[in-house]
Design a protein around this motif. Structure first.
Motif, PDB file in Angstrom:
ATOM      1  N   SER A  86       0.806  -1.212   0.000  1.00  0.00           N
ATOM      2  CA  SER A  86       0.000   0.000   0.000  1.00  0.00           C
ATOM      3  C   SER A  86       0.839   1.261   0.000  1.00  0.00           C
ATOM      4  N   VAL A  87       2.177   1.138   0.045  1.00  0.00           N
ATOM      5  CA  VAL A  87       3.041   2.309   0.016  1.00  0.00           C
ATOM      6  C   VAL A  87       4.129   2.115  -1.044  1.00  0.00           C
ATOM      7  N   PHE A  88       4.524   3.237  -1.629  1.00  0.00           N
ATOM      8  CA  PHE A  88       5.640   3.265  -2.572  1.00  0.00           C
ATOM      9  C   PHE A  88       6.556   4.386  -2.105  1.00  0.00           C
ATOM     10  N   LEU A  89       7.789   4.024  -1.739  1.00  0.00           N
ATOM     11  CA  LEU A  89       8.635   4.945  -0.995  1.00  0.00           C
ATOM     12  C   LEU A  89      10.019   5.092  -1.615  1.00  0.00           C
ATOM     13  N   LEU A  90      10.598   6.275  -1.378  1.00  0.00           N
ATOM     14  CA  LEU A  90      12.012   6.539  -1.611  1.00  0.00           C
ATOM     15  C   LEU A  90      12.612   6.932  -0.271  1.00  0.00           C
ATOM     16  N   CYS A  91      13.646   6.221   0.142  1.00  0.00           N
ATOM     17  CA  CYS A  91      14.253   6.444   1.456  1.00  0.00           C
ATOM     18  C   CYS A  91      15.715   6.852   1.304  1.00  0.00           C
ATOM     19  N   CYS A  92      16.126   7.779   2.138  1.00  0.00           N
ATOM     20  CA  CYS A  92      17.545   8.143   2.247  1.00  0.00           C
ATOM     21  C   CYS A  92      18.062   7.633   3.586  1.00  0.00           C
ATOM     22  N   VAL A  93      19.144   6.873   3.539  1.00  0.00           N
ATOM     23  CA  VAL A  93      19.723   6.260   4.740  1.00  0.00           C
ATOM     24  C   VAL A  93      21.190   6.648   4.831  1.00  0.00           C
ATOM     25  N   LYS A  94      21.620   7.035   6.024  1.00  0.00           N
ATOM     26  CA  LYS A  94      23.036   7.334   6.238  1.00  0.00           C
ATOM     27  C   LYS A  94      23.662   6.204   7.042  1.00  0.00           C
ATOM     28  N   ASN A  95      24.749   5.658   6.520  1.00  0.00           N
ATOM     29  CA  ASN A  95      25.475   4.576   7.183  1.00  0.00           C
ATOM     30  C   ASN A  95      26.935   4.990   7.262  1.00  0.00           C
ATOM     31  N   GLU A  96      27.359   5.304   8.472  1.00  0.00           N
ATOM     32  CA  GLU A  96      28.686   5.860   8.713  1.00  0.00           C
ATOM     33  C   GLU A  96      28.808   7.188   7.946  1.00  0.00           C
ATOM     34  N   GLU A  97      29.690   7.286   6.976  1.00  0.00           N
ATOM     35  CA  GLU A  97      29.851   8.550   6.249  1.00  0.00           C
ATOM     36  C   GLU A  97      29.180   8.536   4.879  1.00  0.00           C
ATOM     37  N   ASP A  98      28.543   7.433   4.540  1.00  0.00           N
ATOM     38  CA  ASP A  98      27.946   7.304   3.214  1.00  0.00           C
ATOM     39  C   ASP A  98      26.425   7.449   3.279  1.00  0.00           C
ATOM     40  N   TYR A  99      25.858   7.985   2.173  1.00  0.00           N
ATOM     41  CA  TYR A  99      24.408   8.112   2.041  1.00  0.00           C
ATOM     42  C   TYR A  99      23.931   7.138   0.972  1.00  0.00           C
ATOM     43  N   TYR A 100      22.761   6.526   1.222  1.00  0.00           N
ATOM     44  CA  TYR A 100      22.197   5.548   0.308  1.00  0.00           C
ATOM     45  C   TYR A 100      20.739   5.911   0.022  1.00  0.00           C
ATOM     46  N   LEU A 101      20.332   5.707  -1.221  1.00  0.00           N
ATOM     47  CA  LEU A 101      18.935   5.878  -1.606  1.00  0.00           C
ATOM     48  C   LEU A 101      18.355   4.512  -1.917  1.00  0.00           C
ATOM     49  N   LYS A 102      17.202   4.226  -1.296  1.00  0.00           N
ATOM     50  CA  LYS A 102      16.563   2.928  -1.459  1.00  0.00           C
ATOM     51  C   LYS A 102      15.082   3.146  -1.781  1.00  0.00           C
ATOM     52  N   THR A 103      14.483   2.175  -2.481  1.00  0.00           N
ATOM     53  CA  THR A 103      13.059   2.228  -2.773  1.00  0.00           C
ATOM     54  C   THR A 103      12.365   1.023  -2.177  1.00  0.00           C
ATOM     55  N   TYR A 104      11.084   1.228  -1.848  1.00  0.00           N
ATOM     56  CA  TYR A 104      10.233   0.127  -1.403  1.00  0.00           C
ATOM     57  C   TYR A 104       8.856   0.284  -2.036  1.00  0.00           C
ATOM     58  N   PRO A 105       8.376  -0.794  -2.749  1.00  0.00           N
ATOM     59  CA  PRO A 105       9.192  -1.913  -3.219  1.00  0.00           C
ATOM     60  C   PRO A 105      10.083  -1.416  -4.354  1.00  0.00           C
ATOM     61  N   GLY A 106      10.877  -2.269  -4.885  1.00  0.00           N
ATOM     62  CA  GLY A 106      11.758  -1.850  -5.969  1.00  0.00           C
ATOM     63  C   GLY A 106      13.168  -2.335  -5.756  1.00  0.00           C
ATOM     64  N   SER A 107      14.021  -2.040  -6.707  1.00  0.00           N
ATOM     65  CA  SER A 107      15.372  -2.588  -6.717  1.00  0.00           C
ATOM     66  C   SER A 107      16.444  -1.546  -6.468  1.00  0.00           C
ATOM     67  N   LEU A 108      16.066  -0.292  -6.197  1.00  0.00           N
ATOM     68  CA  LEU A 108      17.080   0.734  -5.995  1.00  0.00           C
ATOM     69  C   LEU A 108      17.708   0.600  -4.612  1.00  0.00           C
ATOM     70  N   ASN A 109      19.023   0.475  -4.582  1.00  0.00           N
ATOM     71  CA  ASN A 109      19.812   0.485  -3.330  1.00  0.00           C
ATOM     72  C   ASN A 109      21.204   0.966  -3.725  1.00  0.00           C
ATOM     73  N   HIS A 110      21.333   2.294  -3.882  1.00  0.00           N
ATOM     74  CA  HIS A 110      22.542   2.876  -4.431  1.00  0.00           C
ATOM     75  C   HIS A 110      23.134   3.914  -3.485  1.00  0.00           C
ATOM     76  N   ARG A 111      24.436   3.969  -3.526  1.00  0.00           N
ATOM     77  CA  ARG A 111      25.151   4.998  -2.767  1.00  0.00           C
ATOM     78  C   ARG A 111      25.166   6.287  -3.588  1.00  0.00           C
ATOM     79  N   VAL A 112      25.080   7.445  -2.920  1.00  0.00           N
ATOM     80  CA  VAL A 112      25.131   8.743  -3.601  1.00  0.00           C
ATOM     81  C   VAL A 112      26.368   9.494  -3.142  1.00  0.00           C
ATOM     82  N   ARG A 113      26.906  10.306  -4.055  1.00  0.00           N
ATOM     83  CA  ARG A 113      28.127  11.034  -3.752  1.00  0.00           C
ATOM     84  C   ARG A 113      27.918  12.073  -2.662  1.00  0.00           C
ATOM     85  N   SER A 114      26.738  12.710  -2.684  1.00  0.00           N
ATOM     86  CA  SER A 114      26.412  13.737  -1.689  1.00  0.00           C
ATOM     87  C   SER A 114      24.917  13.710  -1.444  1.00  0.00           C
TER      88      SER A 114
END
Length: 466
Positions: A364-392
């Motif tokens: 029932s939800v379609f999401l884009l999430c930004c997650v910070k892990n240590e010094e890196d930022y990641y963009l993820k989707t739910y559902p979906g296949s995006l799980n990528h690191r971003v430069r900034s």
């Protein structure tokens, strides 16, 4: 009398111009045999035209200049006299219905014909009365004066019409040329972007192939070392361990790809025509988030404390928009510059399987999430296949919803590039935007997640839209 009237009508028809519906003035007879006033014919022919058509039968005339038909002109003058005499004789036979006297007078106040006895009655005593011939003469002069003015206006209208047909600036051609140029630029930009994507894809495959080959070479070296004599093994082991230590950390970079930015010129400007004014629901019953008084921003409350260092294990708290959409195209932008972690998307119900894309009707939800892990930022989707690191971090996110086609897309507004797109979602009920300003990082105090104003301009100091 009826036969005379019929002959007079036939004569009037022969000496009347079919264009202005008046007696001929300087009549000319053209190639096909039809006659017109010289002025009427000149006005009907477009200046500069290669062919000249008869206004009545539409036959093409090989020449444009014609002399005045003097015989027809004389006939017109004679016919006008005869028609006038017939009118006078007819008027002479008109009698007053009350007194049975000839109607020789005309009341200009009441605009009615009178006999002598009617003009002496109290009803017309103070009115201006004149003979019928004199009143008719004045009336004709007045109509001729009006016709003269109308002729001038007609000439002006014809001139303006010709100018509109041949404008000084051809805006149609000019605007069409600009759009063709824009299409050319966009096609060129598209081709360059797609070539860049293929180059990045080949470079990534080359890096993976080189990494794989390095691992195979290291594995072969380890296998060979295992069969070496003890003394040789001890002499070579230091070098093998150094190679192993330098190789294993590279696995992190290989496993998590980096999100590439491919700008699409003009895309954000085009999407902004679908911008909608969204506000957040103030009735949210959640102590972990706080909505501002203007209903334009939300931030994590102090009670929302995250103890775990693993972002995937944390709980998200959402705020719904007051608006829901069940048709059309909609676009909104959200400022997330002050948040290390956030979630954006939509909420809906009763999804069905379509083309095998979404198989779980409970989603029932379609999401884009930004997650910070240590010094890196990641963009993820739910559902979906995006799980990528971003430069900034992405300072501002654009969200585009197209209900009929089931499309939901997220954009990096600063870079004018797409982040991710869901498609073929079969919406069956209204869709509501949702927001989550977290989860906050342990020991940190994040700022608000803010809906951007409809007319927000670019801000150079933060390199994003305000």
């Amino acid at each position: 009398m009826a036969a005379v009237l019929e002959k007079v009508q036939e004569l009037q028809k022969e000496i009347t111009c079919s264009m202005c519906r008046s007696y001929f003035s300087e009549p000319v007879t053209i190639w096909c045999g039809h006659s017109f006033c010289r002025a009427c014919l000149s006005q009907s022919w477009i200046l500069g035209a290669r062919a000249f058509f008869c206004p009545e039968c539409r036959q093409v005339n090989p020449v444009k200049e014609f002399p005045v038909n003097n015989i027809l002109a004389q006939l017109t003058d004679t016919g006008k006299e005869l028609c006038f005499l017939h009118l006078q004789s007819t008027e002479g036979q008109s009698h007053c219905g009350r007194h049975q006297k000839v109607l020789k007078l005309f009341c200009e106040d009441d605009q009615t014909p009178l006999c002598v006895r009617c003009s002496q009655s109290p009803g017309h005593g103070a009115h201006k009365v004149s003979p019928v011939e004199e009143a008719a003469h004045k009336c004709r002069k007045k109509l001729q004066h009006i016709q003269s003015h109308l002729g001038k206006h007609l000439e002006e209208a014809e001139e303006l019409l010709n100018q509109r047909k041949r404008p000084a600036v051809d805006w149609y051609w000019m605007i069409e040329g600009e759009y063709n140029k824009l299409h050319h630029f966009l096609k060129k930009a598209e081709r360059q972007c797609l070539e860049k994507i293929m180059e990045d894809k080949r470079a990534s495959q080359d890096r993976l192939s080189q990494h794989r080959q390095a691992l195979l070479d290291l594995m072969l070296a380890l296998q060979e070392a295992d069969h070496q004599p003890n003394l040789d093994l001890l002499q070579d082991v230091k070098q093998l361990l150094v190679r192993t230590e330098s190789m294993l950390p590279q696995r992190i970079n290989v496993d998590v790809p980096e999100l590439r930015e491919y700008p699409i010129p003009g895309m954000i400007e085009m999407l902004r025509q679908f911008r909608v004014d969204i506000t957040m629901d103030p009735t949210v019953d959640n102590p972990f988030v706080t909505v501002s008084e203007d209903l334009k921003s939300v931030k994590a409350a102090d009670v929302w404390q995250v103890e775990t260092e693993h972002p995937d294990d944390t709980v998200h708290h959402y705020v719904f928009a007051e608006q829901a959409f069940s048709s059309g195209r909609h676009y909104w932008e959200v400022d997330v510059a002050q948040l290390p972690q956030w979630t954006l998307g939509i909420h809906t119900l009763h999804l069905r399987r379509r083309w095998g894309w979404y198989v779980d009707s409970s989603v029932s939800v379609f999401l884009l999430c930004c997650v910070k892990n240590e010094e890196d930022y990641y963009l993820k989707t739910y559902p979906g296949s995006l799980n990528h690191r971003v430069r900034s971090p992405v300072p501002r996110v654009g969200v585009y919803l197209e209900y009929s086609s089931g499309t939901l897309a997220f954009y990096n507004v600063l870079q004018q590039s797409i982040i991710y797109r869901f498609y073929l979602i079969q919406f069956t009920v209204p869709v509501t935007p949702i927001f989550s300003p977290g989860p906050p990082l342990p020991g940190s105090k994040a700022g608000p997640m803010t809906l951007c104003p409809m007319d927000s301009p670019l801000c150079a100091c933060c390199n994003a839209y305000l």
